[in-house]
Design an enzyme around this catalytic site. Sequence first.
Site, mmCIF file in Angstrom:
data_model
loop_
_atom_site.group_PDB
_atom_site.id
_atom_site.type_symbol
_atom_site.label_atom_id
_atom_site.label_comp_id
_atom_site.label_asym_id
_atom_site.label_seq_id
_atom_site.Cartn_x
_atom_site.Cartn_y
_atom_site.Cartn_z
ATOM 1 N N LYS A 34 0.817 -1.220 0.000
ATOM 2 C CA LYS A 34 0.000 0.000 0.000
ATOM 3 C C LYS A 34 0.853 1.273 0.000
ATOM 4 C CE LYS A 34 -1.705 0.864 4.072
ATOM 5 N NZ LYS A 34 -1.173 2.092 4.657
ATOM 6 N N THR A 35 1.851 1.329 0.879
ATOM 7 C CA THR A 35 2.684 2.534 0.990
ATOM 8 C C THR A 35 3.450 2.779 -0.310
ATOM 9 O OG1 THR A 35 2.935 2.096 3.355
ATOM 10 C CG2 THR A 35 4.463 3.662 2.377
ATOM 11 N N ASP A 225 -4.973 7.988 3.603
ATOM 12 C CA ASP A 225 -4.505 6.645 3.937
ATOM 13 C C ASP A 225 -5.355 6.078 5.074
ATOM 14 O OD1 ASP A 225 -2.950 4.380 3.958
ATOM 15 O OD2 ASP A 225 -1.289 5.277 5.081
ATOM 16 N N GLU A 226 -5.424 4.760 5.181
ATOM 17 C CA GLU A 226 -6.178 4.088 6.254
ATOM 18 C C GLU A 226 -7.602 4.639 6.357
ATOM 19 O OE1 GLU A 226 -4.917 1.545 7.497
ATOM 20 O OE2 GLU A 226 -2.760 1.742 7.742
ATOM 21 N N GLN A 256 -9.469 -4.474 7.932
ATOM 22 C CA GLN A 256 -8.595 -4.029 9.015
ATOM 23 C C GLN A 256 -9.177 -2.827 9.755
ATOM 24 O OE1 GLN A 256 -4.216 -4.301 8.263
ATOM 25 N NE2 GLN A 256 -4.834 -4.660 6.148
ATOM 26 N N ARG A 610 -0.109 -9.990 10.880
ATOM 27 C CA ARG A 610 1.157 -9.367 11.333
ATOM 28 C C ARG A 610 2.320 -10.340 11.139
ATOM 29 N NH1 ARG A 610 -0.010 -5.292 10.012
ATOM 30 N NH2 ARG A 610 -1.907 -6.334 9.317
#
Length: 748
Positions: A34-35, A225-226, A256, A610
């Site tokens: 994503k980043t 973002d998010e 998420q 994770r």
Amino acid sequence: MALDYRALLNPSQAAAVLQTEGPCMIIAGAGSGKTRVLTYRIAHLLEQGVDPFNILALTFTNKAAKEMRARIEKVVGPNAKNLWMGTFHSVFAKILRSEADRIGFPRSFTIYDTQDSKTLIGQIVKELELDDKLYKASTVLGRISAAKNKLISHNQYLSDPVIKQDDEAALRPKIGVIYQQYQQRCFKAGAMDFDDLLFQTNVLFRDHPDILNKYQNKFRFVMVDEYQDTNYSQYLITRKLAAKERNICVVGDDAQSIYAFRGADITNILNFEKDYPELNIFKLEQNYRSTKNIVWAANSVIKNNQAQLRKDVFSDNEDGHLIEVIKAASDNEEGKLIAQSIYEDKMNQHLSYDNFAILYRTNAQSRAMEEALRKLNIRYKIVGGLSFYQRKEIKDLVAYLRLTVNPNDEQALRRVINYPKRGIGDTTISKLINSAEESNHTIWEVVSNADQFLPTRVSNPVVGFAEKIKSYTAVAAKEDAFEAAKFIAKNSGMIEELYADKSIEGLSRYENIQELLNGIKEYVDDHEREDKSLGAFLQDIALVTDSDLKDAAQEGEAVTMMTIHSAKGLEFRNVYIVGMEENLFPSQMMITSRADLEEERRLFYVAITRAEKKLTLSYATSRYQWGNLRSCEKSRFLDEIDHQYLNVKFAAGPAVGESPFQHVFERRSNLIAAPVRKTVPTKYVAPADFQPSDTSNLQAGQRVEHAKFGFGKVATLEKQNGTVKAIIQFDEVGEKTLLLSFAKLRVL
């Protein structure tokens, strides 16, 4: 020369980067890059000739913004420095600094942290003569925060019959009155809390169309973002800013979305297409982080949620280990098995303890884990401890700095008016506050003119204090943040007082003040920073988020322990998710509605994803709760994982009372909160496959298993007359001395 994004990215990533016009939603699965996509998308806009001042990129942590800006700078050069990029709170605090006078606030307004807000609420509760046990500051602040996130003002709160009914049912009918007084006191003090930074931005845009139009024209491209973590207030701000150009790109993963308790609204991402029918949707479905087994297991869990944007996450990594499930007879036994597993993996695979993380649903679960890790001398760090800026001496000096910039800051004034002691007692402070209320002045106006409100004998030290603050303000107007802070620290008497305290604690406090001054010096020495004033520094530290504080945890090789909420955005080679039991995970409070249960399932999905290489899940068949030993049932989430991905490696025994590992607990009659336990060791029963090892090369420090005494660690080895004695510290029975020629030991 423009980059070839199709060569640098997979097809889905490249398509998302190259689509720059119109509304766009990028659904980014866990570990899907994503980043990387966000970075290249902004870089592509800059390559297309878009002015960086016209791009607004909003993140949820300062760390994420800093990392993204650094990546973009590597691609396009120093032009990236001009991007409007940061957290919601930092970006809109910057806008409010410029426009605050339009809504009646000073441009030098103070930003209250959570503790400031709780202190003020506690004062209001006391003044209203309410029960502080019923009106706990944290409870009241939570209610006020929830209202602000839904853009409900104190006037609307007081007039809403449904809210009134809810508060009366909770036996707290005066919350609306506290909210009203809290807002009035903040306004009078020229202060905003964190929620106000968004609430007041909405007020600014609502009441001043010219200001909204100014920023709509400025921010031609908006990126968030998010997005699954946004609340109603954040949703409304971004929708307003993008209303003109409609070049809005949101990135997130509904799977998420785990912050409903903070006001996050998953419908913002689920219903995004309703606001933008012409929406372009891109799905990033390849997971680059985890093994196939971990990805498949996560998919098998999250598919049970009804409210979701469907996607097929996959991985081209190796299949990897099956997911291990540890069944233990008690939470203590669970801790021991986890600690043993970490120790063995670390030694056998030559790993660092930094490669391991233990995740839990609630902070209280850390106790059993900590005890077990300490017994094996495994170093660990807990994320979520007291941050640097919450230490008393730091808050004291920062209060002086805040008061220098904004003398109307009531909380800062109360904190330092008699620190170090200057003869201004509680009675005098009460008189000052009462005088301010009666005369409708700010407390600073009363303090500055104390001789008009108090007898000379009492007013002299108050007048002296006011003169000090005025001198600090004069210095701060001419000097940078460091010179001003150094002057204030010395002239306030703080440094002298802390230096005089020669205790270990006193020395630590003195060193902390030095560290704060070092941090301010580093701040002003940053050549890229334009505003080096004290006010700019105070805003910078006020906007540090919880996630940014994770890096403040102790350094060095250590197992990381944290709640799953704190782990979002992080990754570890080996992850342990503990306490997989009904009523614990999912939480007992979160199984009353489908929406709540689905939030818990998303939390489990976040925890699973994770892990990079190895994932272990554990549960106990009995656990102490408030002093009572209770039977536990394994979590329903374990049954939702396709069993082909699981390996039930340890089975500590059947039900409570039948396990060879079971401990007998003694209750203490005066137990109130978390239990203190005493264990009476029972006879150890070796497993059926127990086979003694060759101990001819046994060394001190190794872990062993004995057929009778259980697990232990070799302390020392002694050779006498051709025989070798091993002194072993056993977990349950303590120290034993054994002859290796007779001892039946399995080396672990």
